[in-house]
Motif scaffolding. Sequence first.
Motif, short mmCIF file in Angstrom:
data_model
loop_
_atom_site.label_atom_id
_atom_site.label_comp_id
_atom_site.label_asym_id
_atom_site.label_seq_id
_atom_site.Cartn_x
_atom_site.Cartn_y
_atom_site.Cartn_z
N THR A 119 45.72 30.62 56.12
CA THR A 119 45.28 30.10 54.83
C THR A 119 46.18 30.59 53.71
O THR A 119 46.54 29.83 52.79
CB THR A 119 43.82 30.54 54.54
N ALA A 129 38.33 32.14 52.39
CA ALA A 129 38.64 32.28 53.81
C ALA A 129 38.16 33.64 54.33
O ALA A 129 37.63 33.73 55.44
CB ALA A 129 40.14 32.13 54.04
N THR A 264 41.55 25.91 53.57
CA THR A 264 40.63 26.94 54.07
C THR A 264 39.70 26.38 55.13
O THR A 264 39.49 26.99 56.18
CB THR A 264 39.80 27.51 52.90
#
Length: 340
Positions: A119, A129, A264
């Motif tokens: 991410t 995340a 994400t």
Amino acid sequence: MRRFLPDTFTMLLVLTVVTASFFPVHGASAHYFGIATNFAIGLLFFLHGARLSRDVVIAGLLHWRLHLVILLTTFGIFPLLVLALGQIVPNSVLPVSLYTGLLFLSVLPSTVQSSIAFTSIAGGNVPAAICSASASNIFGMFLTPLLVGILFSVGGQGGFSWDVLWQIMLQLLAPFIAGQLLQPWIGDWIRSKKKILMPVDRGSILMVVYSAFSEAVVEGLWHTFSVVDIATVIVANMVLLATVLCITMFGSRALGFSKADEITITFCGSKKSLASGVPMANVIFAGQGIGAIVLPLMLFHQIQLMTCAVLAQKYADAAKRREATKTQAGAKSGEATNAA
């Protein structure tokens, strides 16, 4: 080409499987090795709890829509896809024990470290995340054994004793909670010693894999499955991952999430945790040969790392192109203003 090469941990996993294949632990040695493995697993989840900052959890909870999509993908869409696969592919093509491994894989929580890392590389919402991947692992301690019982019942393979949930709580959740309680005092120190404590993380997983495959080899694992069987599992893993990546990527766009949130959702929603999965398999399937059950997970682990490494770089390159386009447009706009 480095993105397509196995990482160090994957190579250690392969070496562990090879070692177990030729030098399996058995008898009294296996008993004592199992006790040491259980201790290492408890320490692993204690460290997970001590690392997780409460501030991160509180901040991440504010983005509930994103977390809900990831959790539904991880514990909902994944199992449904594997159940559909079981209806399409006959047992003569995909052996029941390997399909059991795929079912188990489908209800595991997301990874933590790799989800956050990819991410970050891709330019996604890193705080979300961190929270989502961590929450997935916490919920997974309850949801994974529950879903295993439900799915195995649906698949006609029988459920498991609800004592398993109690064993999960004792062996995994209790150390995690202990780590969380001590987090205000030891959390910063443990996070600062990440490299020193990494052998505990990886070592505990390698111990479980060695124990599992030793038992499976003694029971004739490699005489049970052919190269075609293994290839079938690899193809099934690839199809499963590709399907989930498409669902998370295009689904997040359809739901109106920003590009950072899309990244994400894509990386957190498509992963399955080897670090949580192997210890859970050791508890849930205690007394059974779990080598065949964790084999699909080990293969999926490497496939998801290679695929997501390429995807993260593509997201990063696309972000650079968008930034360059904005810069050029801003420069042209400035020139036009000066000319006027």
